[in-house]
Write an enzyme that holds these catalytic residues in place. Structure first.
Site, PDB file in Angstrom:
ATOM      1  N   GLY A 153     -22.137  14.042 -16.573  1.00 23.64           N
ATOM      2  CA  GLY A 153     -20.908  14.756 -16.844  1.00 23.64           C
ATOM      3  C   GLY A 153     -21.216  16.107 -17.456  1.00 23.64           C
ATOM      4  N   CYS A 154     -20.217  16.983 -17.483  1.00 24.56           N
ATOM      5  CA  CYS A 154     -20.450  18.336 -17.987  1.00 24.56           C
ATOM      6  C   CYS A 154     -20.771  18.336 -19.482  1.00 24.56           C
ATOM      7  CB  CYS A 154     -19.261  19.231 -17.675  1.00 24.56           C
ATOM      8  SG  CYS A 154     -17.658  18.586 -18.230  1.00 24.56           S
ATOM      9  N   TYR A 155     -19.991  17.599 -20.278  1.00 18.97           N
ATOM     10  CA  TYR A 155     -20.277  17.558 -21.709  1.00 18.97           C
ATOM     11  C   TYR A 155     -21.653  16.949 -21.993  1.00 18.97           C
ATOM     12  CZ  TYR A 155     -15.438  18.773 -23.065  1.00 18.97           C
ATOM     13  OH  TYR A 155     -14.242  19.399 -23.256  1.00 18.97           O
ATOM     14  N   GLU A 246     -18.122  26.032 -20.907  1.00 19.20           N
ATOM     15  CA  GLU A 246     -18.202  24.916 -21.858  1.00 19.20           C
ATOM     16  C   GLU A 246     -19.189  25.282 -22.961  1.00 19.20           C
ATOM     17  OE1 GLU A 246     -17.768  20.868 -20.364  1.00 19.20           O
ATOM     18  OE2 GLU A 246     -19.832  20.616 -21.013  1.00 19.20           O
TER      19      GLU A 246
END
EC number: 1.2.1.38
Length: 350
Positions: A153-155, A246
């Site tokens: 995932g991105c996080y 992000e």
């Protein structure tokens, strides 16, 4: 295999699918042979994403209509809960295909943890056993021979890039990690949601999924592997009124005798040969605008005012290094190509 790697993209009408197409279209060794989007089946890709209208792309199809036997690699950009059975069907039709999954369906190694956080039993547990976690810089030796690659995932990508080298060297306390994370609205997908409407999300900042975000167990899984013990992290994401980007600020407790400078030096040494990781000079502050549209990661380290603590900050583009770019990077590794092929564009600034 064909002269070019023939790829298909499941879920091409979503943001991650579209960014995968954008990047793959200029990859010198890729041919985009199939695009699926069941809700837009029959349409030209340019009708769904006008910025891609200049490309010569196949029409969108329902996934059931694709001849998977003709493809070398399949990228999955579908929502969680929909990929497991479709992946099984694709591999049944073409066992030699390489699956590069950008959804959450194969990231969690323990199927019971998946069921706990995603609300239903895993639909392809046998495939889960062969899935390789696709954090390229840390698992490329396994990615090279994997048939099923589960992109992070991105996080987790941002957090793990910042912290894994430090946890592995026992330079920070893996039991005391506080992660403050912020992402642009594309992280919520392209579907209509009230909280991502311009009038709702603009000119404001809001935490969401407080104490229960599904990326928390993924972060804990990989930090736990590096630490050699189960861990629990304090993780809170926030929605920022911007399209992409992000940034994660990780508050860490230093090991005995370790300084913030030591953390930075460890990261510099570990990532010295990595083309997409930029550990900033002392005092350098990661910023999302410095990585926008690119596959690069910026990492900075700062001493905290509280003795014995430090801050490790990382910035990525959530759609590129946090999803489509990392997926293409994994494809390059899996097919023995130069890792930077199709991914060396610099950030779009301003």
């Amino acid at each position: 295999m064909h002269d070019k790697i023939r790829i298909g993209v499941l879920g091409a009408s979503g943001y991650t699918g579209a960014d995968l197409v954008r990047l793959a279209a200029r990859h010198p060794h890729v041919e985009i042979a199939a695009l699926t989007a069941n809700t837009h089946a029959g349409k030209e890709m340019g009708a769904v994403f006008p910025h891609l209208a200049i490309l010569d792309l196949p029409r969108l199809k329902a996934w059931e209509e694709v001849d998977w036997s003709e493809l070398d690699a399949v990228f999955c950009g579908l929502p969680h809960g929909t990929t497991q059975e479709i992946t099984a069907a694709v591999l049944s039709a073409n066992p030699k295909a390489r699956i590069i999954d950008m959804s959450a369906d194969f990231r969690l190694r323990d199927a019971s943890v998946y069921a706990e956080w995603y609300g239903h039993e895993h639909q392809a547990p046998a495939l889960q056993e062969e899935a390789v976690y696709g954090l390229t810089e840390h698992y490329r030796a396994l990615i090279k021979d994997a048939r099923l690659i589960a992109c992070p995932g991105c996080y987790p990508t941002a957090v793990l890039m910042a912290l894994l080298p430090l946890v592995r060297q026992n330079m920070i306390d893996a039991r005391d990690l506080i992660i403050d994370a912020k992402s642009g609205v594309t992280g919520a997908g392209r579907g209509l949601k009230q909280n991502t409407l311009f009038a709702e999300a603009g000119e404001g900042l809001s935490p969401y999924s407080v104490g229960k975000h599904r990326h928390a167990p993924e972060i804990e899984q990989e930090i736990g592997v590096a630490a050699g013990m189960p861990v629990t992290v304090n993780f809170t994401p926030h929605l920022i009124p911007m399209s992409r980007g992000e940034l994660v600020t990780c508050y860490v407790r230093l090991g005995e005798g370790v300084t913030a400078g030591d953390l930075r030096q460890r990261l510099v040494e570990d990532y010295a040969s990595e083309p997409f990781v930029h550990v900033l000079p002392e005092g350098g502050v990661p910023q999302t605008q410095n990585v926008r549209g690119s596959n690069y990661v910026q990492i900075g380290v700062f001493p905290d005012r509280i003795p014995g603590r430090a801050l490790v900050i990382a910035a990525i583009d959530n759609l590129v290094k946090g999803s489509a770019g990392q997926a293409l990077q994994n494809m390059n590794v899996a097919f023995g190509l130069e890792e930077g092929e199709g991914l060396l564009q610099l950030a779009l600034f301003p």
